[in-house]
Scaffold this motif. Structure first.
Motif, PDB file in Angstrom:
ATOM      1  N   GLU A 108      49.012  66.951  37.438  1.00 28.37           N
ATOM      2  CA  GLU A 108      49.993  67.582  38.331  1.00 28.37           C
ATOM      3  C   GLU A 108      50.993  68.378  37.501  1.00 28.37           C
ATOM      4  O   GLU A 108      51.544  67.873  36.516  1.00 28.37           O
ATOM      5  CB  GLU A 108      50.698  66.501  39.149  1.00 28.37           C
ATOM      6  N   LEU A 109      51.250  69.629  37.910  1.00 22.79           N
ATOM      7  CA  LEU A 109      52.121  70.525  37.143  1.00 22.79           C
ATOM      8  C   LEU A 109      53.267  71.029  38.017  1.00 22.79           C
ATOM      9  O   LEU A 109      53.113  72.015  38.750  1.00 22.79           O
ATOM     10  CB  LEU A 109      51.319  71.723  36.624  1.00 22.79           C
ATOM     11  N   PRO A 110      54.438  70.390  37.986  1.00 28.77           N
ATOM     12  CA  PRO A 110      55.592  70.917  38.731  1.00 28.77           C
ATOM     13  C   PRO A 110      55.984  72.291  38.192  1.00 28.77           C
ATOM     14  O   PRO A 110      56.029  72.489  36.966  1.00 28.77           O
ATOM     15  CB  PRO A 110      56.687  69.881  38.474  1.00 28.77           C
ATOM     16  N   LEU A 111      56.268  73.235  39.089  1.00 29.15           N
ATOM     17  CA  LEU A 111      56.605  74.591  38.673  1.00 29.15           C
ATOM     18  C   LEU A 111      57.521  75.232  39.708  1.00 29.15           C
ATOM     19  O   LEU A 111      57.184  75.264  40.896  1.00 29.15           O
ATOM     20  CB  LEU A 111      55.340  75.441  38.509  1.00 29.15           C
ATOM     21  N   ALA A 112      58.663  75.740  39.274  1.00 25.56           N
ATOM     22  CA  ALA A 112      59.536  76.521  40.146  1.00 25.56           C
ATOM     23  C   ALA A 112      59.109  77.976  40.086  1.00 25.56           C
ATOM     24  O   ALA A 112      58.539  78.432  39.089  1.00 25.56           O
ATOM     25  CB  ALA A 112      60.991  76.377  39.715  1.00 25.56           C
ATOM     26  N   ALA A 136      51.241  68.996  48.848  1.00 31.93           N
ATOM     27  CA  ALA A 136      50.730  67.618  48.766  1.00 31.93           C
ATOM     28  C   ALA A 136      49.281  67.525  49.228  1.00 31.93           C
ATOM     29  O   ALA A 136      48.440  66.940  48.525  1.00 31.93           O
ATOM     30  CB  ALA A 136      51.632  66.671  49.558  1.00 31.93           C
ATOM     31  N   PRO A 137      48.926  68.086  50.402  1.00 31.66           N
ATOM     32  CA  PRO A 137      47.506  68.019  50.776  1.00 31.66           C
ATOM     33  C   PRO A 137      46.599  68.843  49.867  1.00 31.66           C
ATOM     34  O   PRO A 137      45.434  68.470  49.645  1.00 31.66           O
ATOM     35  CB  PRO A 137      47.483  68.547  52.220  1.00 31.66           C
ATOM     36  N   ARG A 138      47.097  69.935  49.277  1.00 34.73           N
ATOM     37  CA  ARG A 138      46.262  70.710  48.349  1.00 34.73           C
ATOM     38  C   ARG A 138      45.979  69.902  47.088  1.00 34.73           C
ATOM     39  O   ARG A 138      44.861  69.912  46.562  1.00 34.73           O
ATOM     40  CB  ARG A 138      46.925  72.045  48.013  1.00 34.73           C
ATOM     41  N   LEU A 139      46.999  69.182  46.612  1.00 37.70           N
ATOM     42  CA  LEU A 139      46.804  68.308  45.453  1.00 37.70           C
ATOM     43  C   LEU A 139      45.843  67.178  45.803  1.00 37.70           C
ATOM     44  O   LEU A 139      44.947  66.832  45.019  1.00 37.70           O
ATOM     45  CB  LEU A 139      48.148  67.753  44.998  1.00 37.70           C
ATOM     46  N   SER A 140      46.004  66.606  46.989  1.00 38.30           N
ATOM     47  CA  SER A 140      45.117  65.524  47.426  1.00 38.30           C
ATOM     48  C   SER A 140      43.668  66.010  47.520  1.00 38.30           C
ATOM     49  O   SER A 140      42.733  65.309  47.112  1.00 38.30           O
ATOM     50  CB  SER A 140      45.584  64.995  48.782  1.00 38.30           C
ATOM     51  N   GLY A 141      43.484  67.222  48.053  1.00 37.33           N
ATOM     52  CA  GLY A 141      42.134  67.775  48.145  1.00 37.33           C
ATOM     53  C   GLY A 141      41.528  68.031  46.779  1.00 37.33           C
ATOM     54  O   GLY A 141      40.318  67.835  46.574  1.00 37.33           O
ATOM     55  N   ALA A 142      42.365  68.464  45.818  1.00 36.56           N
ATOM     56  CA  ALA A 142      41.878  68.689  44.456  1.00 36.56           C
ATOM     57  C   ALA A 142      41.388  67.381  43.838  1.00 36.56           C
ATOM     58  O   ALA A 142      40.327  67.327  43.185  1.00 36.56           O
ATOM     59  CB  ALA A 142      42.988  69.296  43.609  1.00 36.56           C
ATOM     60  N   ARG A 143      42.147  66.324  44.051  1.00 37.29           N
ATOM     61  CA  ARG A 143      41.747  65.024  43.497  1.00 37.29           C
ATOM     62  C   ARG A 143      40.469  64.524  44.165  1.00 37.29           C
ATOM     63  O   ARG A 143      39.596  63.946  43.505  1.00 37.29           O
ATOM     64  CB  ARG A 143      42.882  64.028  43.680  1.00 37.29           C
TER      65      ARG A 143
END
Length: 349
Positions: free
Chosen positions: A236-240, A217-224
């Motif tokens: 956003e790309l969900p990936l297992a 979550a913080p990595r995605l927030s930092g990217a944005r």
């Protein structure tokens, strides 16, 4: 009257050698070494306040080895009010190579300072409930990975004898020493690099595995945040972490229209990059790929994987913080930035 015949097996009587042996005690060591029990305690606990001659120390250690005697940790804890145990609860997600190496270095550094490191795993316990379970073991220090522990949990641990509580997270916790993890900075660093290379439609992998949200979550927030106010977009790309999940995402890739992806870390980046190449997507010509952690395997790929290198503190530095806190439990909590993130630009981005 009916009779039932029962055959009793002919079991030989136990020989003296098969009887359970009594556990050796410090009194046994004292008798064999010809010293007092107090001297045995001073020697085996490495007490520096009392001077013991070197020949006596050698005699006590030899007697302990001959008898197979080891000090009773629980009894020693009761006498001292605390142990030399540093408790490291297991992280909420499987540990990768970077974290595993960090833990290995830390354990070695703490061992050299005469601490015993115990890794504690308990599923389903979180926050202050977990703190109660940790407190039962009476550790002298606790290193808590991830969020969840609050001020009440810290206070509980300290009342139970913990002289130092160190948290590893994005925010400090009242009463605890803090090692701050800037995962948002990792996202900013990775996506900022892709933007500087001319990429404008950037995907960010968000792992679907339980427990990873605290990092993703913080990595995605930092990217944005890195693209705020620009002409670029974040998807956003969900990936297992499975080949099937990566193949399914790669099959949808043409419809996503992405020209770059920050794949959370090197492991997810390698998984996704292989799936993309299998479907004919060229890296980096069609899609640039960047990971994080700078694992050796990423350098062996073709193209070589671009990544964000995370410089963790040395185990010796963190062990020093723990030791300072144990020796001076009344000192004000310290707060340190845990790592520094820098881009390693290779072929994939």
């Amino acid at each position: 009257m009916r009779y039932v015949m029962v055959q009793i097996p002919n079991t030989p009587a136990p020989t003296p050698s098969s009887a359970p042996r009594s556990v050796p005690t410090s009194a046994d060591v004292a008798r064999l070494a010809g010293v007092s029990r107090a001297t045995v305690s001073y020697v085996l606990n490495n007490t520096s306040a009392v001077r013991i001659s070197e020949p006596t120390r050698r005699r006590v250690h030899q007697a302990a080895r001959d008898l197979g005697y080891v000090p009773h940790a629980a009894a020693r804890t009761l006498r001292a009010g605390h142990s030399r145990m540093v408790l490291m609860p297991a992280p909420p997600v499987p540990a990768g190579p970077l974290y595993s190496q960090f833990v290995h270095d830390l354990q070695g550094a703490l061992s050299r300072l005469d601490y015993t490191v115990v890794q504690y795993g308990a599923c389903g316990l979180h926050g202050d409930d977990a703190a109660r379970a940790w407190a039962e073991l009476r550790p002298v220090a606790v290193l808590v990975p991830g969020p969840g522990l609050g001020p009440q949990g810290v206070a509980l641990l300290k009342r139970s004898g913990a002289r130092a509580v160190v948290t590893l997270g994005s925010e400090p916790v009242e009463g605890a020493h803090a090692l701050l993890l800037d995962h948002a900075g990792v996202g900013r660093c990775a996506v900022g690099h892709l933007y500087a290379r001319g990429r404008r439609r950037i995907g960010v992998v968000v792992p679907e595995e339980p427990g990873t949200r605290m990092f993703s979550a913080p990595r995605l927030s930092g990217a944005r945040a890195a693209l705020h106010g620009t002409d670029a977009t974040v998807t956003e790309l969900p990936l297992a972490y499975t080949e099937e999940s990566a193949a399914a995402l790669a099959a949808r890739w043409p419809g996503l229209g992405l020209d770059a992806v920050f794949a959370y870390n090197d492991e997810y980046a390698m998984l996704l990059m292989r799936a993309l190449q299998d479907t004919g997507v060229r890296v980096p010509e069609d899609t640039a790929v960047i990971g994080a952690d700078d694992l050796v395997l990423g350098r062996l790929l073709r193209p070589r994987l671009s990544t964000v290198r995370i410089a963790l503190p040395s185990g010796r530095d963190l062990a020093g913080l723990v030791d300072r806190a144990v020796r001076n439990p009344g000192a004000a909590p310290e707060s340190h930035e845990m790592f520094e993130a820098t881009v390693v630009d290779r072929d994939s981005a």
